[in-house]
Design a protein around this motif. Structure first.
Motif, PDB file in Angstrom:
ATOM      1  N   SER A 327       0.932  -1.359  -0.041  1.00 15.61           N
ATOM      2  CA  SER A 327       0.007   0.068  -0.092  1.00 15.61           C
ATOM      3  C   SER A 327       0.794   1.437   0.190  1.00 15.61           C
ATOM      4  O   SER A 327       0.529   2.366  -0.453  1.00 15.61           O
ATOM      5  CB  SER A 327      -0.775  -0.112   1.332  1.00 15.61           C
ATOM      6  OG  SER A 327      -0.233  -0.004   2.209  1.00 15.61           O
ATOM      7  N   GLY A 330       3.920  -0.143  -3.254  1.00 15.60           N
ATOM      8  CA  GLY A 330       3.585  -0.586  -4.586  1.00 15.60           C
ATOM      9  C   GLY A 330       4.500  -1.569  -5.096  1.00 15.60           C
ATOM     10  O   GLY A 330       4.693  -1.938  -6.337  1.00 15.60           O
ATOM     11  N   THR A 379      -2.408  -2.903  -6.113  1.00 16.18           N
ATOM     12  CA  THR A 379      -2.201  -3.423  -4.809  1.00 16.18           C
ATOM     13  C   THR A 379      -2.791  -4.633  -4.701  1.00 16.18           C
ATOM     14  O   THR A 379      -3.472  -5.215  -5.377  1.00 16.18           O
ATOM     15  CB  THR A 379      -3.292  -2.220  -3.938  1.00 16.18           C
ATOM     16  OG1 THR A 379      -4.482  -2.282  -4.318  1.00 16.18           O
ATOM     17  CG2 THR A 379      -2.546  -0.753  -4.100  1.00 16.18           C
TER      18      THR A 379
END
Length: 986
Positions: A327, A330, A379
């Motif tokens: 998060s 990446g 994600t």
């Protein structure tokens, strides 16, 4: 600075030490200036006060300070231990009580000692701080040796900024970060800060700077203090760091103990010094001695975890760390390396997460990408929210025909196998899952990608090498993709797909063949858009083809072959159609004819395609081929059109281009049999000529579309229809030369001329808008003839009546009389030509026009030639109907009785107004003439029946005044009735 003399007093040595700067301090000076001073407290405090960047000098200070604090520590420990010896002689005391009592006595003795000797208390506190610094100094030196810090590389100053006044200041490192001459690297943490900070702060700082080797050394040497705060330290490591760098500090799992591994610390001292003990610290507090030295920095944090974690808690920490990595950064590779490190230790619950990250890592780092989507934010949550078809599409979102087969094998297939394995582990095996998802992607892929997939699935390849291994599925997919495509220009690609398909040697009986044809015919209705399904997608078509057996699929491929050839032909002539059109139009002759017309005409519009006669012969050959009814010909593009239909459409298209020389050549050619009789050619030429005519913006047949319309009629032999149409074109040119207007300022168009219902009204408009047009009688009559009235006596009579009336309005009585007599001759000839005893309606209509015109001119009061007036009134008597004889006769008698008198008004005083009646009749049978006399500027006949008489009186008006002749006329008007036979009505 000179070496101190042996006789230098302690006061002088202290003064010299105080005046010495840190930069000038050396180990030799420490020995020279501090060792001779007898005051242990002052020397220890002096060693504590100095915190240097030079590690060897710093160590000499610490060693000296510890040496001078040792006697005070010995005395304090002796005071603490002395009560214990006395307590040891009492054997009958309770053991627990003895221990507690002994501890209290020792504590009291030490408190009493510090109160009595406060200098010893100060030295013990200083010693504890010096020991803390000594341990950190040893750690710092080891870090610099085993894990040297890299010096920050400063970018070279750009040449054009060499004179930048801020450059020196900006590029110089901070003074506190200057490297020590005795250390191999320039640490980011200066030695003074390292010595004076607490261990947790140091560990978190090293972790945040990713100095993992230094962090490992720090945690090894000070593990007893840092272990409870290990997770706070680990959380300080940036998320982008890879697990390969963190292996030595990450939590480890011991399967044998089923818990977290607790690393064995490697402290610098095996035993804790008495000055660092809790007993001494408590005694210092209780003694209330005023201490000027802060204790060693202690860790102050609530995030404490002193016990090893269970496997599930370790796995939860890794899961949390992985979520943060993805998060916040990446970086899927960092998360993947982390989960792989954790899974390699046997931690439970991380295998599926490792699979997910491995697959996601392939998408992020191995899948083809484009510059447009280089920064796409992937994600783990987004990945988990995607369904399998979306993931397959994501893997291949930027693939190309050259790489799609390889990308499917290395990216998509592993993912599909993982899905299949999960389904098996879940107890719901689905062997068709991989092929089903692969087929779903193929059905939505561009044709170029589909062709590459089919090439990699060619039946000539070994089964293990084929992407699609089922031949029938290949046929179904190809049929669905091709008939579901909207493409109009990828015919080579479509043909390549067809060439990769398997061929079945199937023998069908008649019933099976009919059933297959019926199935394919129903496909036409299936692909036709409806309100519920505006477009039939490849996925929809796959549902249609799925239950079909190989015999029906083989027949469908035969039909597809015909359609592909037809599609290539249509595209060649700039009228491409999607493949589904061939299914939809197979039973619709109107649609096929419309497309054939489009083909013949649009191909002609492409000048680069049809320049020569051979090009047109090629077009005809292709159009005939599309109507072929041979084997599988019932599915060709124009299968419902005969060869004659095709030839007609072709010839119309050829003529529409204006290439009349090629048309004549083809009609005379022996190599091209157009098989058109003269009547058909005539019809086609007339139709094309009318199209040119209707599209013309100008009526002049010497150029533009009007010239094409005229020249097109030269192709067939002359016939009445051809001549009539050519004359109409000539009449149009003549009408436009008179500058007729459809609206003010807008010239009339040829189409408006053709759409005019009463074409004689056009002649009327010519006469009314051109002052001298009536003088050219033959020109006007020729115009009437060419407007389609050749041989029509009635139309000729009406035209002559218009000429006569126009001349009358212009008071050109000779030409009015000439037109009237010519009209009478034509009418009389028509009447005499009628068979005896039979009435010709045309003669009656012409007679009515003629008598009205003769009556109008013959009774005109300003027509000076009485004999001609009487002659015209006589013709009016001859031609008028019986119920009008009295009116005409009255006028004739009036002219006969008073030949020299010009009457201003009608002589019919008591009877109904004969002029009005004549005007009404004339208006009914002749065209409505909005005339105006140009050279006199007078208003002519209007739509009002009585306005005609008013215009006559207006034309006779004179200037105002007491004119004697005007008074005489008014007198004559009052009593003229007896002259005109008014007494007959009494």
């Amino acid at each position: 600075m000179a070496s101190p003399s042996t006789t230098t007093s302690p006061e002088d040595l202290c003064a010299q030490w105080t005046a010495l700067s840190d930069e000038d301090l050396t180990a030799e000076k420490v020995n020279q200036l501090l060792k001779p001073v007898p005051d242990d407290l002052w020397v220890a405090a002096a060693c504590l006060d100095r915190v240097l960047d030079d590690a060897p000098v710093q160590r000499s200070l610490l060693d000296l300070g510890l040496e001078r604090s040792q006697p005070a520590l010995t005395r304090s420990q002796a005071a603490f231990d002395s009560p214990a010896e006395a307590v040891g002689d009492e054997d009958d005391e309770d053991e627990g009580g003895e221990i507690r009592e002994g501890q209290d006595r020792r504590h009291a003795a030490l408190v009493s000692h510090f109160r009595a000797e406060p200098r010893n208390a100060q030295l013990c506190r200083i010693r504890a701080v010096l020991l803390d610094r000594l341990d950190k100094l040893s750690t710092f030196v080891e870090i610099c040796k085993e894990a040297p810090f890299k010096e920050d590389v400063v970018d070279p100053v750009d040449a054009e900024w060499e004179d930048d006044p801020w450059a020196d200041e900006a590029n110089d490192p901070p003074a506190e970060s200057a490297p020590s001459a005795s250390l191999p690297g320039a640490p980011p943490i200066p030695l003074p800060a390292f010595l004076q900070s607490d261990l947790l702060q140091l560990a978190c700082l090293l972790a945040s700077l990713e100095h993992i080797a230094a962090l490992r050394i720090l945690m090894e040497r000070h593990g007893a203090q840092l272990w409870p705060y290990r997770f706070q330290i680990l959380d300080s490591i940036p998320e982008h760091a890879l697990s390969e760098q963190l292996r030595d500090v990450l939590p480890s799992y011991d399967p044998s103990e089923d818990r977290e591994v607790k690393a064995e610390p490697k402290p610098w001292r095996s035993e804790v010094d008495f000055s660092e003990s809790s007993e001494l610290h408590k005694a210092l507090v209780d003694s209330e001695v005023a201490l000027n030295v802060e204790p060693p920095p202690r860790i102050d944090s609530s995030e404490i975890c002193p016990e090893p974690l269970s496997p599930s808690n370790i796995a939860a920490w890794y899961q949390k760390r992985i979520d943060l990595v993805i998060s916040n950064t990446g970086l899927i590779d960092a998360a993947l390396s982390l989960v792989q490190h954790a899974a390699s230790q046997g931690l439970p619950g991380l295998d599926e997460l490792g699979e997910e990250l491995s697959l996601l890592s392939r998408l992020v780092y191995d899948a083809p990408s484009s510059a447009q989507y280089a920064d796409d934010d992937w994600t783990l949550a987004r990945w988990k929210n995607m369904d399998p078809p979306a993931i397959v599409r994501a893997y291949l979102a930027h693939t190309t025909p050259e790489t799609v087969a390889r990308d499917i094998r290395r990216l998509v297939m592993p993912y599909l196998f993982v899905l299949e394995s999960r389904a098996e582990r879940a107890g719901a095996p689905d062997p068709t899952l991989p092929t089903r998802l692969l087929y779903k992607y193929i059905l939505s892929a561009p044709l170029g990608i589909v062709a590459a997939v089919f090439e990699a699935s060619n039946p000539t390849l070994a089964p293990v090498q084929r992407l699609i291994r089922d031949d029938e599925d290949m046929a179904r997919l190809a049929l669905a993709c091709l008939y579901g495509s909207d493409s109009l220009n990828e015919w080579p690609t479509m043909s390549h797909i067809f060439e990769c398909l398997p061929a079945w040697d199937t023998t069908q009986d008649e019933d099976e063949a009919d059933e297959a044809d019926t199935t394919i015919a129903s496909l036409g209705a299936f692909v036709t858009p409806s309100t519920t399904r505006p477009r039939c997608t490849p996925a929809d078509l796959m549902l249609f083809f799925k239950p079909l057996p190989s015999s029906a699929l083989s027949r469908a491929l035969d039909v597809l072959d015909v359609h592909l050839e037809s599609g290539e032909i249509l595209a060649r002539w700039s009228v491409p159609a999607p493949l589904r059109w061939f299914l939809q139009s197979n039973g619709n002759i109107a649609e096929q004819r419309s497309w054939a017309n489009r083909m013949a005409r649009r191909a002609g519009e492409s000048q680069d395609k049809l320049e020569t006669r051979e090009d047109w012969e090629w077009l005809l050959e292709d159009m005939v081929k599309l109507s072929d009814s041979g084997e599988s010909g019932s599915w060709s593009a124009f299968c419902l059109l005969s060869k004659d239909d095709i030839v007609r459409i072709f010839f119309s298209g050829l003529l529409s281009t204006g290439k009349f020389d090629i048309a004549r050549a083809l009609l005379r050619s022996s190599s091209v049999n157009l098989s058109l009789d003269s009547a058909v050619i005539e019809d086609i030429c007339l139709t094309c000529s009318q199209e040119f005519y209707d599209n013309a913006s100008s009526g002049n047949y010497h150029f533009g579309d009007m010239k094409l319309a005229y020249d097109c009629l030269d192709i067939p032999p002359a016939s009445p229809r051809i001549v009539k149409e050519k004359e109409f074109i000539e009449a149009t040119t003549r009408l436009c030369s008179f500058n007729l207007m459809s609206r003010p300022g807008i010239p009339i168009t040829p189409l408006e001329i053709r759409l005019t219902k009463d074409r004689l009204s056009l002649v009327s408009r010519v006469l009314s808008s051109n002052n001298d047009a009536y003088k050219h009688t033959q020109v006007i009559l020729d115009l009437v003839h060419k407007l389609g009235f050749r041989g029509d006596v009635v139309a000729e009579a009406k035209a002559l009546a218009m000429l006569a009336e126009t001349a009358l309005q212009a008071e050109d009585f000779p030409r009015a009389y000439e037109a009237s007599t010519r009209m009478v001759d034509a009418v009389l000839a028509l009447r005499t030509a009628a068979p005896a005893g039979l009435r010709d309606p045309r003669a009656d209509e012409a007679s009515e026009v003629c008598w009205v015109a003769c009556f109008s001119i013959g009774r005109h009061p300003e027509f000076a030639d009485v004999q001609k007036r009487l002659a015209l009134l006589g013709r009016a008597l001859e031609l008028c109907p019986p119920d009008r004889l009295a009116d005409v006769l009255a006028a004739w008698r009036g002219q006969l009785r008073m030949p020299e008198l010009h009457m201003p008004h009608s002589p019919l005083a008591s009877a109904p107004d004969a002029a009005a009646l004549a005007n009404k009749a004339f208006s009914r049978v002749a065209a409505n003439f909005p005339f105006s006399v140009g050279h006199r500027g007078r208003q002519l006949m209007s739509e009002d029946e009585n306005s005609w008489e008013r215009s006559r009186s207006g034309s006779r008006s004179r200037a105002d005044g007491a004119d004697v002749s005007a008074q005489a006329s008014r007198v004559l008007q009052a009593g003229i009735g007896w002259l005109l036979g008014a007494d007959d009505d009494s």
